[in-house]
Design a protein around this motif. Sequence first.
Motif, PDB file in Angstrom:
ATOM      1  N   ASP A  31       0.875  -1.209  -0.085  1.00 26.92           N
ATOM      2  CA  ASP A  31      -0.114   0.122   0.047  1.00 26.92           C
ATOM      3  C   ASP A  31       0.813   1.258   0.051  1.00 26.92           C
ATOM      4  O   ASP A  31       0.375   2.341  -0.222  1.00 26.92           O
ATOM      5  N   ASP A  32       2.090   1.117   0.345  1.00 25.43           N
ATOM      6  CA  ASP A  32       3.183   2.197   0.360  1.00 25.43           C
ATOM      7  C   ASP A  32       3.583   2.499  -1.159  1.00 25.43           C
ATOM      8  O   ASP A  32       4.233   3.624  -1.253  1.00 25.43           O
ATOM      9  N   LEU A  33       3.290   1.835  -1.919  1.00 26.58           N
ATOM     10  CA  LEU A  33       4.111   1.837  -3.402  1.00 26.58           C
ATOM     11  C   LEU A  33       3.121   2.352  -4.290  1.00 26.58           C
ATOM     12  O   LEU A  33       1.771   1.989  -4.339  1.00 26.58           O
ATOM     13  N   SER A  34       3.332   2.926  -5.265  1.00 25.23           N
ATOM     14  CA  SER A  34       2.472   3.387  -6.517  1.00 25.23           C
ATOM     15  C   SER A  34       2.226   2.265  -6.940  1.00 25.23           C
ATOM     16  O   SER A  34       2.803   1.346  -7.119  1.00 25.23           O
ATOM     17  N   PRO A  35       1.061   2.278  -7.854  1.00 23.60           N
ATOM     18  CA  PRO A  35       0.786   0.922  -8.669  1.00 23.60           C
ATOM     19  C   PRO A  35       1.765   0.692  -9.757  1.00 23.60           C
ATOM     20  O   PRO A  35       1.942  -0.470 -10.106  1.00 23.60           O
ATOM     21  N   GLU A  36       2.633   1.581 -10.252  1.00 26.19           N
ATOM     22  CA  GLU A  36       3.563   1.378 -11.414  1.00 26.19           C
ATOM     23  C   GLU A  36       4.643   0.768 -10.803  1.00 26.19           C
ATOM     24  O   GLU A  36       5.265   0.005 -11.274  1.00 26.19           O
ATOM     25  N   THR A  37       5.063   1.268  -9.537  1.00 27.04           N
ATOM     26  CA  THR A  37       6.151   0.544  -8.854  1.00 27.04           C
ATOM     27  C   THR A  37       5.951  -1.037  -8.266  1.00 27.04           C
ATOM     28  O   THR A  37       6.718  -1.654  -8.386  1.00 27.04           O
TER      29      THR A  37
END
Length: 84
Positions: free
Chosen positions: A62-68
């Motif tokens: 949940d801490d990461l962007s969808p792209e990452t």
Amino acid sequence: MALTKDITCLDAVALVSDYLEGALGRRERRRLERHLAHCAACSTYLGQMRATIAATGSVGPDDLSPETLEGIVELFERYRGDDD
């Protein structure tokens, strides 16, 4: 009852992450702890891992962007050979 074979330092290093996450079964945890009690090098490594975690914190999905997150999954799949 057969005696459990002692683990090697290589085995201990491989188990440290699961140990710190509480993911080892009781038997494996005890084997690792027995090794750590007698191996200064592996005990030092465990301490370094604990210090690294304390210094860097933790990152969850949940801490990461969808792209990452998608990029990490793609890298993992290539590593496993799932890109056939």
